[in-house]
Design a protein around this motif. Sequence first.
Motif, mmCIF file in Angstrom:
data_model
loop_
_atom_site.group_PDB
_atom_site.id
_atom_site.type_symbol
_atom_site.label_atom_id
_atom_site.label_comp_id
_atom_site.label_asym_id
_atom_site.label_seq_id
_atom_site.Cartn_x
_atom_site.Cartn_y
_atom_site.Cartn_z
ATOM 1 N N VAL A 1 -26.622 -28.852 -10.863
ATOM 2 C CA VAL A 1 -26.137 -28.234 -12.102
ATOM 3 C C VAL A 1 -26.704 -26.824 -12.247
ATOM 4 O O VAL A 1 -25.997 -25.909 -12.666
ATOM 5 C CB VAL A 1 -26.536 -29.102 -13.326
ATOM 6 C CG1 VAL A 1 -26.188 -28.417 -14.626
ATOM 7 C CG2 VAL A 1 -25.891 -30.475 -13.232
ATOM 8 N N PHE A 2 -27.976 -26.656 -11.892
ATOM 9 C CA PHE A 2 -28.644 -25.367 -12.008
ATOM 10 C C PHE A 2 -28.536 -24.592 -10.712
ATOM 11 O O PHE A 2 -28.578 -25.162 -9.622
ATOM 12 C CB PHE A 2 -30.143 -25.562 -12.313
ATOM 13 C CG PHE A 2 -30.426 -26.002 -13.705
ATOM 14 C CD1 PHE A 2 -30.515 -25.088 -14.742
ATOM 15 C CD2 PHE A 2 -30.613 -27.340 -13.998
ATOM 16 C CE1 PHE A 2 -30.790 -25.497 -16.039
ATOM 17 C CE2 PHE A 2 -30.889 -27.768 -15.286
ATOM 18 C CZ PHE A 2 -30.969 -26.837 -16.309
ATOM 19 N N VAL B 1 -31.992 -28.047 -19.984
ATOM 20 C CA VAL B 1 -30.565 -28.295 -20.223
ATOM 21 C C VAL B 1 -30.103 -27.595 -21.506
ATOM 22 O O VAL B 1 -29.014 -27.018 -21.542
ATOM 23 C CB VAL B 1 -30.275 -29.807 -20.249
ATOM 24 C CG1 VAL B 1 -28.851 -30.088 -20.686
ATOM 25 C CG2 VAL B 1 -30.536 -30.420 -18.874
ATOM 26 N N THR C 1 -32.643 -36.449 -10.748
ATOM 27 C CA THR C 1 -31.738 -36.467 -11.900
ATOM 28 C C THR C 1 -30.411 -35.772 -11.590
ATOM 29 O O THR C 1 -29.563 -35.657 -12.465
ATOM 30 C CB THR C 1 -32.405 -35.795 -13.111
ATOM 31 O OG1 THR C 1 -32.762 -34.449 -12.765
ATOM 32 C CG2 THR C 1 -33.635 -36.563 -13.568
ATOM 33 N N HIS C 2 -30.264 -35.300 -10.364
ATOM 34 C CA HIS C 2 -29.071 -34.580 -9.899
ATOM 35 C C HIS C 2 -28.843 -33.272 -10.658
ATOM 36 O O HIS C 2 -27.740 -32.725 -10.617
ATOM 37 C CB HIS C 2 -27.821 -35.465 -9.960
ATOM 38 C CG HIS C 2 -27.933 -36.690 -9.120
ATOM 39 N ND1 HIS C 2 -27.838 -36.663 -7.747
ATOM 40 C CD2 HIS C 2 -28.171 -37.979 -9.449
ATOM 41 C CE1 HIS C 2 -27.998 -37.877 -7.270
ATOM 42 N NE2 HIS C 2 -28.215 -38.702 -8.287
ATOM 43 N N LEU C 3 -29.870 -32.776 -11.324
ATOM 44 C CA LEU C 3 -29.748 -31.495 -12.011
ATOM 45 C C LEU C 3 -29.870 -30.328 -11.038
ATOM 46 O O LEU C 3 -29.528 -29.197 -11.395
ATOM 47 C CB LEU C 3 -30.786 -31.376 -13.132
ATOM 48 C CG LEU C 3 -30.510 -32.256 -14.342
ATOM 49 C CD1 LEU C 3 -31.663 -32.201 -15.335
ATOM 50 C CD2 LEU C 3 -29.204 -31.850 -15.026
ATOM 51 N N ASP C 4 -30.301 -30.592 -9.817
ATOM 52 C CA ASP C 4 -30.341 -29.534 -8.806
ATOM 53 C C ASP C 4 -28.933 -29.058 -8.458
ATOM 54 O O ASP C 4 -28.752 -27.938 -7.990
ATOM 55 C CB ASP C 4 -31.088 -29.980 -7.553
ATOM 56 C CG ASP C 4 -30.445 -31.171 -6.867
ATOM 57 O OD1 ASP C 4 -29.926 -32.064 -7.563
ATOM 58 O OD2 ASP C 4 -30.483 -31.236 -5.618
ATOM 59 N N LEU D 1 -37.019 -31.518 -19.018
ATOM 60 C CA LEU D 1 -35.625 -31.385 -18.574
ATOM 61 C C LEU D 1 -34.708 -31.067 -19.755
ATOM 62 O O LEU D 1 -33.772 -30.275 -19.622
ATOM 63 C CB LEU D 1 -35.156 -32.668 -17.890
ATOM 64 C CG LEU D 1 -35.775 -32.980 -16.543
ATOM 65 C CD1 LEU D 1 -35.322 -34.352 -16.058
ATOM 66 C CD2 LEU D 1 -35.432 -31.915 -15.523
ATOM 67 N N LEU E 1 -35.784 -32.622 -10.420
ATOM 68 C CA LEU E 1 -34.419 -32.080 -10.531
ATOM 69 C C LEU E 1 -33.467 -32.800 -9.573
ATOM 70 O O LEU E 1 -32.322 -33.078 -9.933
ATOM 71 C CB LEU E 1 -34.427 -30.577 -10.256
ATOM 72 C CG LEU E 1 -35.137 -29.714 -11.295
ATOM 73 C CD1 LEU E 1 -35.279 -28.272 -10.792
ATOM 74 C CD2 LEU E 1 -34.404 -29.743 -12.621
ATOM 75 N N SER F 1 -38.884 -35.914 -18.681
ATOM 76 C CA SER F 1 -37.560 -35.833 -19.299
ATOM 77 C C SER F 1 -37.526 -34.851 -20.468
ATOM 78 O O SER F 1 -36.503 -34.196 -20.696
ATOM 79 C CB SER F 1 -37.095 -37.215 -19.755
ATOM 80 O OG SER F 1 -38.003 -37.753 -20.704
#
Length: 108
Positions: free
Chosen positions: A94-95, A60, A89-92, A56, A86, A53
């Motif tokens: 976002v990026f 972010v 955390t569902h950041l895939d 991450l 990623l 984290s």
Amino acid sequence: MTFTIERQVILFQPEGPMDLQGGNTLSEKINQVVPQPGQFWVIDLGKVDFMDSSGLVGLVKGLKTARQSNCRLVLCNVIAPVRLVLELTHLDSVFEIFNTYEDVLNIL
């Protein structure tokens, strides 16, 4: 970590774990950049073998800084364990994530 500027592309290449120390190092390098609108910031994660984290948070923060400066930040060379973090955390979503650095250069 190596740091390269080429064709309005700023390339960050962190190495090793993206934990508290790695995330802070990335944030420090990003904060050293003098942003210019239209710059392309690329974080090549090919040599990052672990991310938690804290790592991450570094990503972010970088994305937030890039967007505030009218720059575009993308990721490339994301290895499977890091991609899984990623995705979890569902950041895939976002990026922007590219397979290789060459793929990034092809869209310029």
